[in-house]
Structures are given as C-alpha cells and as structure tokens.
Scaffold this motif. Structure first.
Motif, PDB file in Angstrom:
ATOM      1  N   VAL A   1      39.103  51.471  43.398  1.00 36.78           N
ATOM      2  CA  VAL A   1      40.142  50.484  43.125  1.00 36.78           C
ATOM      3  C   VAL A   1      40.079  50.196  41.624  1.00 36.78           C
ATOM      4  O   VAL A   1      39.024  49.876  41.090  1.00 36.78           O
ATOM      5  CB  VAL A   1      39.900  49.191  43.939  1.00 36.78           C
TER       6      VAL A   1
ATOM      7  N   GLU B   1      44.407  47.755  41.691  1.00 30.47           N
ATOM      8  CA  GLU B   1      45.319  48.783  42.197  1.00 30.47           C
ATOM      9  C   GLU B   1      44.507  49.792  43.006  1.00 30.47           C
ATOM     10  O   GLU B   1      43.773  50.606  42.437  1.00 30.47           O
ATOM     11  CB  GLU B   1      46.019  49.478  41.031  1.00 30.47           C
ATOM     12  N   PRO B   2      44.608  49.728  44.333  1.00 26.47           N
ATOM     13  CA  PRO B   2      43.860  50.670  45.167  1.00 26.47           C
ATOM     14  C   PRO B   2      44.314  52.104  44.897  1.00 26.47           C
ATOM     15  O   PRO B   2      45.491  52.362  44.676  1.00 26.47           O
ATOM     16  CB  PRO B   2      44.209  50.255  46.600  1.00 26.47           C
TER      17      PRO B   2
ATOM     18  N   ARG C   1      45.281  37.789  54.214  1.00 28.88           N
ATOM     19  CA  ARG C   1      45.652  39.041  53.548  1.00 28.88           C
ATOM     20  C   ARG C   1      44.415  39.665  52.887  1.00 28.88           C
ATOM     21  O   ARG C   1      44.427  40.034  51.724  1.00 28.88           O
ATOM     22  CB  ARG C   1      46.760  38.805  52.524  1.00 28.88           C
ATOM     23  N   SER C   2      43.339  39.767  53.674  1.00 28.73           N
ATOM     24  CA  SER C   2      42.058  40.324  53.219  1.00 28.73           C
ATOM     25  C   SER C   2      41.961  41.786  53.649  1.00 28.73           C
ATOM     26  O   SER C   2      42.186  42.108  54.813  1.00 28.73           O
ATOM     27  CB  SER C   2      40.901  39.527  53.803  1.00 28.73           C
ATOM     28  N   TYR C   3      41.589  42.637  52.686  1.00 26.69           N
ATOM     29  CA  TYR C   3      41.562  44.077  52.923  1.00 26.69           C
ATOM     30  C   TYR C   3      40.287  44.694  52.372  1.00 26.69           C
ATOM     31  O   TYR C   3      39.557  44.077  51.599  1.00 26.69           O
ATOM     32  CB  TYR C   3      42.774  44.740  52.251  1.00 26.69           C
TER      33      TYR C   3
ATOM     34  N   PHE D   1      46.984  42.951  44.776  1.00 27.91           N
ATOM     35  CA  PHE D   1      45.648  42.839  45.346  1.00 27.91           C
ATOM     36  C   PHE D   1      44.761  42.171  44.307  1.00 27.91           C
ATOM     37  O   PHE D   1      44.797  42.525  43.113  1.00 27.91           O
ATOM     38  CB  PHE D   1      45.085  44.220  45.685  1.00 27.91           C
TER      39      PHE D   1
ATOM     40  N   MET E   1      39.274  43.195  48.809  1.00 23.74           N
ATOM     41  CA  MET E   1      40.306  42.542  48.002  1.00 23.74           C
ATOM     42  C   MET E   1      41.205  41.720  48.908  1.00 23.74           C
ATOM     43  O   MET E   1      41.115  41.807  50.134  1.00 23.74           O
ATOM     44  CB  MET E   1      41.088  43.578  47.209  1.00 23.74           C
ATOM     45  N   THR E   2      42.056  40.912  48.305  1.00 27.91           N
ATOM     46  CA  THR E   2      42.947  40.016  49.030  1.00 27.91           C
ATOM     47  C   THR E   2      44.261  39.914  48.282  1.00 27.91           C
ATOM     48  O   THR E   2      44.339  40.268  47.102  1.00 27.91           O
ATOM     49  CB  THR E   2      42.308  38.619  49.169  1.00 27.91           C
ATOM     50  N   GLN E   3      45.274  39.411  48.966  1.00 29.26           N
ATOM     51  CA  GLN E   3      46.540  39.124  48.290  1.00 29.26           C
ATOM     52  C   GLN E   3      46.769  37.619  48.164  1.00 29.26           C
ATOM     53  O   GLN E   3      47.816  37.204  47.691  1.00 29.26           O
ATOM     54  CB  GLN E   3      47.707  39.781  49.035  1.00 29.26           C
TER      55      GLN E   3
ATOM     56  N   HIS F   1      40.684  40.529  43.358  1.00 32.12           N
ATOM     57  CA  HIS F   1      39.256  40.632  43.663  1.00 32.12           C
ATOM     58  C   HIS F   1      38.528  39.562  42.867  1.00 32.12           C
ATOM     59  O   HIS F   1      38.567  39.563  41.633  1.00 32.12           O
ATOM     60  CB  HIS F   1      38.746  42.022  43.269  1.00 32.12           C
TER      61      HIS F   1
ATOM     62  N   VAL G   1      44.089  51.335  52.331  1.00 29.01           N
ATOM     63  CA  VAL G   1      43.375  50.075  52.572  1.00 29.01           C
ATOM     64  C   VAL G   1      43.542  49.712  54.041  1.00 29.01           C
ATOM     65  O   VAL G   1      44.493  50.141  54.692  1.00 29.01           O
ATOM     66  CB  VAL G   1      43.879  48.928  51.672  1.00 29.01           C
TER      67      VAL G   1
END
Length: 146
Positions: A109, A79-80, A101-103, A20, A53-55, A22, A84
């Motif tokens: 976090v 690291e959440p 892949r947006s969360y 993840f 956050m995103t991947q 940011h 999520v």
C-alpha cells in the motif's frame, strides 16, 4: 495533501475524500510503501500479515492514537496496490456490515499523502478506550485475526 477538520471525528463517517487512511506513529513519507511482514502497530512486536486501513477518519485517528511508539500520531492517505478485504477483526466481531469501513490487504500500500489538520479524541475517550483494551488483554480476549 492535507484536509482541515474542525471537530473530533465522528464514528462511521467516511472521510470526505473517500480515500483509504492509515493511522500510526511511524514517521513516513509520500511514495513509501507499507507491506505485510513488518512489526504491527499493536500487539507488542507481533509481525503483521496484512496492512490495515480505513475510510473513516475516526478509525484512522484511533489507529494514530493507540499505535505503539513515542512519536506523534500521523494519518496517511493510502493507495492499495492490490485487492483489499474487510478487516475481520472489526467487521466480524464488533461491527457487522463494516460501518467503520475497515480493510486489510496482503499487497503493498503506497502512501500518497498525509492528513495533518485532524483533531484527536478527548483525553476521557482515549483513557476509556485504553482501559477497555487493557481489560480485554487481562481477560485473554485481545485477539487479532491476522
């Protein structure tokens, strides 16, 4: 924990680490926690109910480039600490199925590293994005579902 990126990020491409990410202009350190309730990176001082956050490196780069503030853009590896969910601002409105892949999360976090060797978008891409966001703002469509 840095990674070398030779070219501008590609939309929808998950970062090689699968982590993840940011993007922000805030100067933070490994071990720091991002928590909901702080001032948002966007929206002029609004308090955020979630941490986003995103991947994908591309989405993280946009976050770093467009965030409020005067400092350089930074991309942190996150690291959440809890559950999520898909970010409805992106997945419901712009990209169904969440290819970016947006969360988001309401839990803390933790920063576990920083990507330092990333390449930003071109000045033309950045200006086009800013122009598009300014147009949404003028039309009253710059809504963040937080």
């Amino acid at each position: 924990m840095g990674a070398c990126v030779a070219s501008a990020p590609k939309p929808f491409e998950v970062h090689e680490s699968g982590a993840f990410l940011h993007g922000t202009k805030a100067d933070l350190s490994s071990g720091d926690f991002l928590v909901p309730g702080r001032r948002s990176n966007y929206g002029g001082g609004r308090r955020a109910n979630h941490v986003y956050m995103t991947q994908t490196l591309d989405a993280a780069v946009w976050g770093a480039e467009l965030a409020l503030g005067d400092g350089p853009g930074r991309i942190y590896i996150m690291e959440p600490q809890g559950a999520v969910e898909d970010d409805p601002n992106v997945t419901d409105k712009k990209f169904p199925g969440n290819p970016t892949r947006s969360y988001r999360t309401r839990e803390p976090v933790q920063i576990v590293g920083e990507l330092t060797d990333w390449v930003g978008h071109s000045p033309e891409q950045l200006q086009a994005m800013r122009d598009g966001l300014a147009d949404l703002e003028r039309r009253g469509l710059a809504v963040i579902y937080d």
